[in-house]
Write a protein that holds these residues in place. Structure first.
Motif, mmCIF file in Angstrom:
data_model
loop_
_atom_site.group_PDB
_atom_site.id
_atom_site.type_symbol
_atom_site.label_atom_id
_atom_site.label_comp_id
_atom_site.label_asym_id
_atom_site.label_seq_id
_atom_site.Cartn_x
_atom_site.Cartn_y
_atom_site.Cartn_z
ATOM 1 N N LEU A 43 96.923 85.264 9.001
ATOM 2 C CA LEU A 43 95.515 85.028 9.311
ATOM 3 C C LEU A 43 95.329 83.704 10.052
ATOM 4 O O LEU A 43 94.558 83.624 11.015
ATOM 5 N N SER A 44 96.043 82.672 9.621
ATOM 6 C CA SER A 44 95.934 81.373 10.281
ATOM 7 C C SER A 44 96.372 81.469 11.742
ATOM 8 O O SER A 44 95.724 80.905 12.638
ATOM 9 N N ALA A 45 97.453 82.185 11.975
ATOM 10 C CA ALA A 45 97.921 82.357 13.360
ATOM 11 C C ALA A 45 96.889 83.108 14.188
ATOM 12 O O ALA A 45 96.620 82.761 15.346
ATOM 13 N N ALA A 46 96.270 84.142 13.595
ATOM 14 C CA ALA A 46 95.258 84.916 14.322
ATOM 15 C C ALA A 46 94.027 84.071 14.642
ATOM 16 O O ALA A 46 93.356 84.305 15.660
ATOM 17 N N LEU A 47 93.734 83.072 13.800
ATOM 18 C CA LEU A 47 92.570 82.213 14.014
ATOM 19 C C LEU A 47 92.871 81.021 14.911
ATOM 20 O O LEU A 47 91.996 80.193 15.160
ATOM 21 N N GLY A 48 94.109 80.916 15.374
ATOM 22 C CA GLY A 48 94.458 79.854 16.314
ATOM 23 C C GLY A 48 94.993 78.589 15.699
ATOM 24 O O GLY A 48 95.089 77.561 16.390
ATOM 25 N N GLN B 6 97.558 75.871 14.723
ATOM 26 C CA GLN B 6 98.817 75.488 15.378
ATOM 27 C C GLN B 6 99.920 75.361 14.327
ATOM 28 O O GLN B 6 100.085 74.317 13.709
ATOM 29 N N ILE B 7 100.651 76.442 14.154
ATOM 30 C CA ILE B 7 101.647 76.547 13.092
ATOM 31 C C ILE B 7 103.036 76.169 13.612
ATOM 32 O O ILE B 7 103.395 76.483 14.750
ATOM 33 N N ARG B 8 103.778 75.489 12.762
ATOM 34 C CA ARG B 8 105.197 75.226 13.063
ATOM 35 C C ARG B 8 105.995 76.480 12.714
ATOM 36 O O ARG B 8 106.025 76.906 11.560
ATOM 37 N N TRP B 9 106.648 77.051 13.709
ATOM 38 C CA TRP B 9 107.378 78.285 13.478
ATOM 39 C C TRP B 9 108.888 78.058 13.314
ATOM 40 O O TRP B 9 109.654 79.012 13.272
ATOM 41 N N GLU B 10 109.320 76.787 13.218
ATOM 42 C CA GLU B 10 110.746 76.533 13.040
ATOM 43 C C GLU B 10 111.221 77.135 11.709
ATOM 44 O O GLU B 10 110.568 76.951 10.676
ATOM 45 N N PRO B 11 112.338 77.840 11.726
ATOM 46 C CA PRO B 11 112.816 78.492 10.496
ATOM 47 C C PRO B 11 112.994 77.515 9.336
ATOM 48 O O PRO B 11 112.656 77.832 8.194
ATOM 49 N N GLY B 12 113.525 76.316 9.623
ATOM 50 C CA GLY B 12 113.736 75.342 8.555
ATOM 51 C C GLY B 12 112.437 74.925 7.888
ATOM 52 O O GLY B 12 112.355 74.839 6.659
ATOM 53 N N ALA B 13 111.411 74.681 8.707
ATOM 54 C CA ALA B 13 110.115 74.270 8.163
ATOM 55 C C ALA B 13 109.490 75.393 7.347
ATOM 56 O O ALA B 13 108.906 75.154 6.276
ATOM 57 N N MET B 14 109.625 76.635 7.813
ATOM 58 C CA MET B 14 109.030 77.757 7.097
ATOM 59 C C MET B 14 109.735 78.005 5.770
ATOM 60 O O MET B 14 109.092 78.288 4.749
ATOM 61 N N LEU B 15 111.063 77.878 5.765
ATOM 62 C CA LEU B 15 111.799 78.055 4.510
ATOM 63 C C LEU B 15 111.436 76.960 3.516
ATOM 64 O O LEU B 15 111.255 77.232 2.312
ATOM 65 N N ALA B 16 111.312 75.715 4.017
ATOM 66 C CA ALA B 16 110.922 74.620 3.132
ATOM 67 C C ALA B 16 109.516 74.830 2.596
ATOM 68 O O ALA B 16 109.228 74.548 1.431
ATOM 69 N N LEU B 17 108.617 75.343 3.435
ATOM 70 C CA LEU B 17 107.247 75.613 2.994
ATOM 71 C C LEU B 17 107.230 76.666 1.887
ATOM 72 O O LEU B 17 106.526 76.513 0.884
#
Length: 263
Positions: free
Chosen positions: A132-137, A139-150
């Motif tokens: 939903l956040s991506a659809a609303l614009g 600015q997300i960090r899409w790096e795999p390391g950051a997403m796994l840590a999140l």
């Protein structure tokens, strides 16, 4: 050393078995996932869009919707987990808890397994909030390391609040009291954090409260890892330390209280 490794593996197996049992409950009730998603959607789609439009809250150059999205992810983890102790009360009434307590597994492995099972429930909502956040614009960090840590921080925060809920369940022993105390805890934890506004906007006494609120550190970590233009105010190491130490302390306390739920 050789003796310690088998014991460690056995402990992990016991913890994983409890967590798996908790996840099987979720598979049998998928509607719960849908109902839990409604509230964060309303926060982002209505509150977030309105506040972003009027620009009433200074967020250090971040669009308000970007600032809000990690806070709502943390809120979602909190709201799901804080009522998790109801399952322990149900297990007591159905006799399942008695079988857990007579098993040779240490009490802390039972508590930690339940906490991890409760934490995984929040990961499904993390996926929804990301989409939903991506659809609303946002600015997300899409790096795999950051997403796994999140995801790891989301799991850690959810496990912490699930354990807190289990402690409350051991003390109050009824669903009705647990629901009442859960509702009493969620709003102060949420509003005394940096989820929907920066800490520097708070009055002095509330700033002090926010510094001992574990949700503040969870939001700080999620905001740092989720957003492109954001940095931690205290450091990810501090966020991790506070959450891990708090979870450890709550796990020790819950392990001591767990058998009392039968009394």
């Amino acid at each position: 050393m050789a003796k310690g490794l088998p014991e460690l593996l056995a402990t992990w197996d016991q913890t994983a078995a409890i967590a798996e049992a908790e996840l099987r409950k979720l598979r049998h009730d998928p509607i719960e996932l849908f109902t839990r998603v409604v509230q964060p959607l309303l926060w982002l789609l209505i509150f977030g869009k309105v506040m972003d439009r009027i620009r009433a809250i200074p967020t250090g150059g971040l669009p308000y919707l970007d600032f809000l999205a990690p806070g709502i992810l943390a809120q979602s983890a909190l709201f799901i987990s804080i009522f998790y102790g109801i399952s322990a009360i149900w297990e007591r009434d159905s006799g399942v808890l008695t079988r857990y307590l007579v098993s040779p597994a240490p009490r802390w492995t039972l508590v930690l397994g339940k906490a991890l099972g409760g934490g995984v429930r929040s990961l499904s909502q993390a996926v929804v909030i990301f989409g939903l956040s991506a659809a609303l614009g946002v600015q997300i960090r899409w790096e795999p390391g950051a997403m796994l840590a999140l995801l790891a921080f989301t799991l850690l925060g959810s496990a912490l609040f699930s354990t807190l809920s289990l402690i409350v369940a051991c003390l109050v022993k009824t669903r009705e009291r647990l629901i009442g105390i859960g509702q009493l805890l969620t709003m102060p934890l949420f509003f005394a954090s940096n989820a929907i506004y920066p800490i520097h906007l708070m009055p002095g006494w509330l700033r002090l409260v926010s510094r001992i609120n574990p949700l503040t550190y969870l939001v700080d970590a999620l905001r740092t890892l989720m957003l492109v233009h954001s940095s931690s105010t205290v450091g990810l190491g501090t966020d991790l330390s506070v959450l891990a130490i708090t979870l450890t302390a709550l796990t020790i306390l819950a392990a001591k209280l767990y058998p009392r739920i039968l009394v």
